[in-house]
Write an enzyme that holds these catalytic residues in place. Structure first.
Site, PDB file in Angstrom:
ATOM      1  N   CYS A 117       1.278   5.522  12.982  1.00  0.00           N
ATOM      2  CA  CYS A 117       2.462   4.765  12.618  1.00  0.00           C
ATOM      3  C   CYS A 117       3.719   5.625  12.727  1.00  0.00           C
ATOM      4  O   CYS A 117       3.788   6.697  12.107  1.00  0.00           O
ATOM      5  CB  CYS A 117       2.319   4.235  11.187  1.00  0.00           C
ATOM      6  SG  CYS A 117       3.784   3.357  10.599  1.00  0.00           S
ATOM      7  N   ARG A 172      -2.367  -1.737  21.566  1.00  0.00           N
ATOM      8  CA  ARG A 172      -1.235  -1.943  20.655  1.00  0.00           C
ATOM      9  C   ARG A 172      -0.922  -0.671  19.886  1.00  0.00           C
ATOM     10  O   ARG A 172       0.091  -0.016  20.117  1.00  0.00           O
ATOM     11  CB  ARG A 172      -1.536  -3.098  19.693  1.00  0.00           C
ATOM     12  CG  ARG A 172      -0.302  -3.608  18.929  1.00  0.00           C
ATOM     13  CD  ARG A 172       0.084  -2.778  17.728  1.00  0.00           C
ATOM     14  NE  ARG A 172      -0.983  -2.682  16.742  1.00  0.00           N
ATOM     15  CZ  ARG A 172      -0.888  -1.952  15.638  1.00  0.00           C
ATOM     16  NH1 ARG A 172       0.211  -1.242  15.384  1.00  0.00           N
ATOM     17  NH2 ARG A 172      -1.902  -1.881  14.787  1.00  0.00           N
ATOM     18  N   ASN A 209      -5.794   7.145  15.531  1.00  0.00           N
ATOM     19  CA  ASN A 209      -6.921   6.391  14.999  1.00  0.00           C
ATOM     20  C   ASN A 209      -8.238   7.088  15.317  1.00  0.00           C
ATOM     21  O   ASN A 209      -8.300   7.994  16.150  1.00  0.00           O
ATOM     22  CB  ASN A 209      -6.946   5.003  15.635  1.00  0.00           C
ATOM     23  CG  ASN A 209      -5.718   4.196  15.322  1.00  0.00           C
ATOM     24  OD1 ASN A 209      -5.591   3.648  14.245  1.00  0.00           O
ATOM     25  ND2 ASN A 209      -4.789   4.133  16.269  1.00  0.00           N
ATOM     26  N   HIS A 224      -9.607  -0.015   9.061  1.00  0.00           N
ATOM     27  CA  HIS A 224      -8.795   0.672  10.073  1.00  0.00           C
ATOM     28  C   HIS A 224      -8.519   2.083   9.553  1.00  0.00           C
ATOM     29  O   HIS A 224      -7.747   2.256   8.601  1.00  0.00           O
ATOM     30  CB  HIS A 224      -7.487  -0.105  10.285  1.00  0.00           C
ATOM     31  CG  HIS A 224      -6.551   0.508  11.280  1.00  0.00           C
ATOM     32  ND1 HIS A 224      -6.353  -0.026  12.529  1.00  0.00           N
ATOM     33  CD2 HIS A 224      -5.757   1.607  11.222  1.00  0.00           C
ATOM     34  CE1 HIS A 224      -5.466   0.709  13.190  1.00  0.00           C
ATOM     35  NE2 HIS A 224      -5.086   1.700  12.410  1.00  0.00           N
TER      36      HIS A 224
END
Length: 313
Positions: A244, A17, A253, A211
């Protein structure tokens, strides 16, 4: 975190995702499914397989229902998806996911940029999603992922009080879990330890995952700080993909392979085979040719003296 897993730490893979929606290319559905199968075969037990959003906004996610259907065939895999609104939640619930994550921006300017909603509108949306779940899909979990929890490139400083007020509001609205996301990579270990400790005081067992982004190189240091605050669920993205699109300057990440190595080397069981995890990258290479992948462990290996936590017990 699901009670199904006996390991010390749950590593939740968000690459299908968060990673795939951040790249321009669209990975073919069959290769996504092969990748997810390989991740699950390595011992990954929770995967965020996509997001139910408008294909006009994110064509990379247009096949999310098909990917969910495949993921649900994999034994023992906990299947999650991101949903930005009630329409997305309905689609995810109908597809049969085990959990949905609602992206809730602590920073209102980021909320307006990301999902085009004020905080007041977001609260109404969460209330509607919870009501729909409670009436028709009582077994599905709802997580509020508090983005920009540690700072925002649009708003600037995000205070602990702002974050905790949002967490409390989400608990009042009936979500099951509340995670904190360092959307733009501003977090420091001191801040992470403090805020997760405060989160647990405010919302108790609803306090959920961490996260982190590695934008400023603090990702794994922040993992250690979160561990010290009692966090047991961490998101990672294979190859470090992600970021993002509505948070300028936010790079990927933390790398799942490096995260698992850190945890296992610290004596914390993840249930994940690192060699098989690294091997799963082949599907990313096939599906996203030319896309830069990151991580130290895929290049350096685990070393001759490495011992899995389970073996050390």
């Amino acid at each position: 975190m699901s009670d199904l897993y006996p390991n010390d730490i749950l590593v939740s893979e968000v690459g299908p995702r968060d990673g795939l929606q951040s790249v321009k290319a669209t990975m073919p559905t069959h290769l996504k499914c092969e990748w997810i199968s390989a991740l699950a075969a390595s011992g990954i037990r929770e995967i965020e397989v996509g997001s139910f959003v408008s294909p006009k906004l994110l064509p990379q996610m247009a096949d999310c229902a098909d990917v969910v259907a495949h993921a649900l065939t994999l034994p023992g895999l906990y299947v999650t998806a991101l949903v930005p609104n009630l329409k997305g939640a309905q689609a995810a619930f109908s597809a049969g996911v085990h959990k949905v994550t609602l992206p809730i921006s602590v920073s209102e300017p980021h909320s307006l940029a990301n999902i085009r909603k004020t905080h007041a509108q977001v609260f109404d949306e969460v209330r509607d999603v919870v009501a729909l779940r409670d009436e028709h899909y009582p077994d599905i979990q709802i997580e509020a992922g508090l983005s920009t929890a540690f700072g925002c490139t649009i708003q600037g400083v995000v205070t602990d009080d702002e974050c905790l007020r949002m967490a409390t509001r989400m608990a009042e609205l009936g979500v099951d879990e509340i995670g904190l996301s360092d959307t733009v990579g501003y977090a420091t270990p001191v801040q992470v330890r403090r805020l997760f400790n405060q989160l647990r005081i405010e919302v108790g067992q609803r306090a959920g995952s961490a996260h982190f982004h590695n934008t400023r190189g603090q990702g794994l240091a922040n993992v250690v700080a979160a561990l010290e605050a009692g966090v047991t669920v961490f998101d990672g993205s294979q190859g470090g993909l992600g970021g993002c699109p509505y948070a300028p300057g936010a790079s990927g990440n933390i790398v799942t392979e490096d995260l698992v190595y850190l945890l296992e080397a610290m004596g914390l069981r993840t249930g994940i085979d690192i060699d098989r995890l690294v091997a799963a990258r082949e599907w990313l290479v096939k599906g996203l040719p030319g896309e830069a992948l990151y991580g130290f462990i895929p290049d350096a290996g685990v070393g001759k003296n490495f011992t899995y936590a389970q073996e050390a017990v």
